[in-house]
Scaffold this active site. Structure first.
Site, PDB file in Angstrom:
ATOM      1  N   LYS A  82     -31.491  10.883  28.659  1.00 49.75           N
ATOM      2  CA  LYS A  82     -32.910  10.545  28.752  1.00 49.75           C
ATOM      3  C   LYS A  82     -33.096   9.077  28.377  1.00 49.75           C
ATOM      4  O   LYS A  82     -32.457   8.582  27.442  1.00 49.75           O
ATOM      5  CB  LYS A  82     -33.700  11.451  27.812  1.00 49.75           C
ATOM      6  CG  LYS A  82     -35.214  11.297  27.871  1.00 49.75           C
ATOM      7  CD  LYS A  82     -35.848  12.337  26.959  1.00 49.75           C
ATOM      8  CE  LYS A  82     -37.347  12.197  26.878  1.00 49.75           C
ATOM      9  NZ  LYS A  82     -37.949  13.216  25.974  1.00 49.75           N
ATOM     10  N   SER A 157     -41.805  15.136  27.932  1.00 50.75           N
ATOM     11  CA  SER A 157     -41.389  13.850  28.480  1.00 50.75           C
ATOM     12  C   SER A 157     -39.963  13.865  29.036  1.00 50.75           C
ATOM     13  O   SER A 157     -39.476  12.861  29.529  1.00 50.75           O
ATOM     14  CB  SER A 157     -41.476  12.801  27.368  1.00 50.75           C
ATOM     15  OG  SER A 157     -40.619  13.141  26.279  1.00 50.75           O
ATOM     16  N   SER A 181     -41.006  18.618  24.271  1.00 51.75           N
ATOM     17  CA  SER A 181     -40.585  17.808  25.420  1.00 51.75           C
ATOM     18  C   SER A 181     -39.285  18.250  26.068  1.00 51.75           C
ATOM     19  O   SER A 181     -38.938  17.768  27.142  1.00 51.75           O
ATOM     20  CB  SER A 181     -40.468  16.332  25.004  1.00 51.75           C
ATOM     21  OG  SER A 181     -41.752  15.794  24.777  1.00 51.75           O
TER      22      SER A 181
END
Length: 484
Positions: A82, A157, A181
């Protein structure tokens, strides 16, 4: 185990999880370079469809493959991190135009563990700016599209990681979770999402006293439970008192007859959408059929202004701190005006918060965690939905939307998952169901501190009873070879 390690060589690599891919390399059926070439081909075919990868650099991974020792658990398996996690040699924009071009010189003990496990890091997944929004539609990378319906969001996210894994681009991908997330995108994209308990994994470089450190957990999104269990085993904090058993041992041991408390309403007392509530009822029935003892309860309740305001203030202070740190290094062409409007609003809010308020917010979070513990009294596991809706249309909560609308969407998105984060407990979203319209729905399970193994044993049992991998395999084929 849900399916065997061996006899998989006749299956396309896109159908195999990371464990099976690594097994092919270890026994000499394929090389790590073969896996990298195949992942590159999948990236080239799938990323134009879903836009889940922000940075792709297979050359860096190829260089590292030559230095990795053979026989590792994920030997040669390509993956992505990520774009909130620093990794040497790869850009880290944190989903922001402000940090475009920033390349960290070093990683962290966490990324060192990923390398040591044999994973080949080929790039970064898309994320919302600084991970702040409940959708992945940043102004630096554009819209990340849900593989199940390309007009819809992956959530946030960790939306890029979820889309990359659901589509079959990569079998497993790093993700992180503050209020949900990992688990929210897992639910919206139909993959397995596990959040380890507080302090379970190695450091990612964030200081322990940072305002949000008590909330944040790093782990992965995966297509199978065993990949997730193995990822946690290799990234566990060294010297942990209760190390996780290997995936095969966890899968072989039944969780027993668990006492499961389940609830419909979120932490603010609101009901989820009707089509999602149907999925919760189905999960209750499945768990009862597996021999677990279920009881409906009211579930945890949070004060919307108190707890929601505490998290918002901690996010604001953290965001203001990040922008303040990078400000001295900005070039003449860079400016805080390049931040998305919601981020700028948080920065302004954060700069106006008195230091005493940070302590108050931390105390509020600790109190919520303490209260949440009461709901586990008499139960082994709590069950709810992961997120109170299915994937929503792209653009509905994109950057530039009214700040209050974005804040309320984030609040609602995390209304089932945030309490476990505040308590520091392990939790998981299991992709057990699909709505009538064909959109995935995750079921959320929470256990006490240190009970990661219990959750994994339950997850293995659920995976065997209601396997979701065939759905993902069919989705990958549909995306890769669309009908004319």
């Amino acid at each position: 185990m849900p399916f065997p390690l061996s006899n998989n060589i006749d299956l396309p690599l896109i159908d195999l999880d990371a464990t099976s891919q690594a097994e092919l390399v270890r026994r000499g059926s394929l090389t790590a370079a073969d896996l990298l070439d195949a992942a590159t081909a999948r990236y080239q075919a799938l990323n134009p469809i879903v836009n889940a990868v922000a940075i792709f650099n297979p050359d860096k991974a190829s260089q590292r493959l030559h230095r990795n020792s053979s026989g590792t658990v994920f030997e040669g398996v390509p993956t992505i991190l990520k774009d909130l996690l620093a990794y040497p040699g790869l850009p880290a924009s944190f989903g922001s135009r402000l940090l475009a071009g920033y390349v960290p010189a070093a990683g962290s003990p966490y990324t060192d563990a990923i390398d040591a496990a044999g994973l080949a890091v080929v790039g970064k997944s898309t994320t919302s700016e600084f991970g702040l929004l409940g959708t992945t539609e940043s102004m630096v990378t554009g819209q990340t599209r849900n593989p199940w319906d390309l007009s819809r969001s992956t959530g946030g996210s960790s939306g890029g990681a979820a889309a990359a894994v659901a589509s079959g681009m990569f079998p497993v991908a790093h993700a992180s979770d503050g209020g949900g997330s990992i688990r929210g995108p897992a639910s919206l994209c139909g993959v397995f999402g596990f959040k380890p308990g507080r302090g379970k994994t190695r450091s990612t470089g964030m200081p322990d006293d940072a305002p949000l450190s008590a909330l944040l957990s790093d782990h992965c999104l995966s297509r199978t439970v065993r990949d997730s269990a193995t990822w946690l085993r290799v990234t566990e904090k060294e010297g942990t008192a209760n190390p996780l058993a290997d995936a095969a041992e966890l899968a072989a041991n039944s969780p027993g007859s668990l006492r499961i408390g389940w609830f419909e309403r979120d932490c603010f007392g609101d009901l989820p959408d009707p089509d999602v509530r149907i999925a919760l009822s189905a999960t209750v029935e499945l768990c009862e059929a597996l021999g677990h003892r279920l009881m409906q309860i009211d579930g945890p309740r949070l004060n919307r202004a108190g707890s929601g305001g505490a998290i918002l203030d901690l996010m604001a202070v953290t965001t203001a701190h990040i922008t303040g740190m990078v400000a001295p290094n900005l070039t003449a062409s860079q400016s805080e005006q390049s931040l998305e409007p919601y981020t700028r609003w948080l920065v302004e809010r954060g700069r106006g918060i008195a230091p005493s308020r940070i302590g108050e917010a931390m105390q509020t979070m600790a109190a919520v965690g303490h209260d949440f513990t009461k709901f586990l009294n008499g139960f082994d596991v709590l069950l709810s939905l992961t997120i109170p809706f299915t994937a929503f249309p792209l653009g509905e909560f994109a950057p530039g939307t009214d700040n209050e609308v974005l804040r309320l969407h984030f609040e609602r998105s995390a209304a089932f998952t945030a309490p476990a984060s505040m308590a520091g407990y392990p939790a998981m979203s299991v992709p057990l169901h699909v709505s009538e319209s064909g959109l995935p729905i995750g079921s959320h399970f929470v256990a006490r501190e240190g009970q990661e193994a219990l959750l994994f044993r339950l997850a293995f049992q659920l995976e065997a009873a209601a396997p979701w991998l065939p759905r993902l395999q069919e989705l990958s084929r549909r995306l890769t070879w669309p009908k004319s």
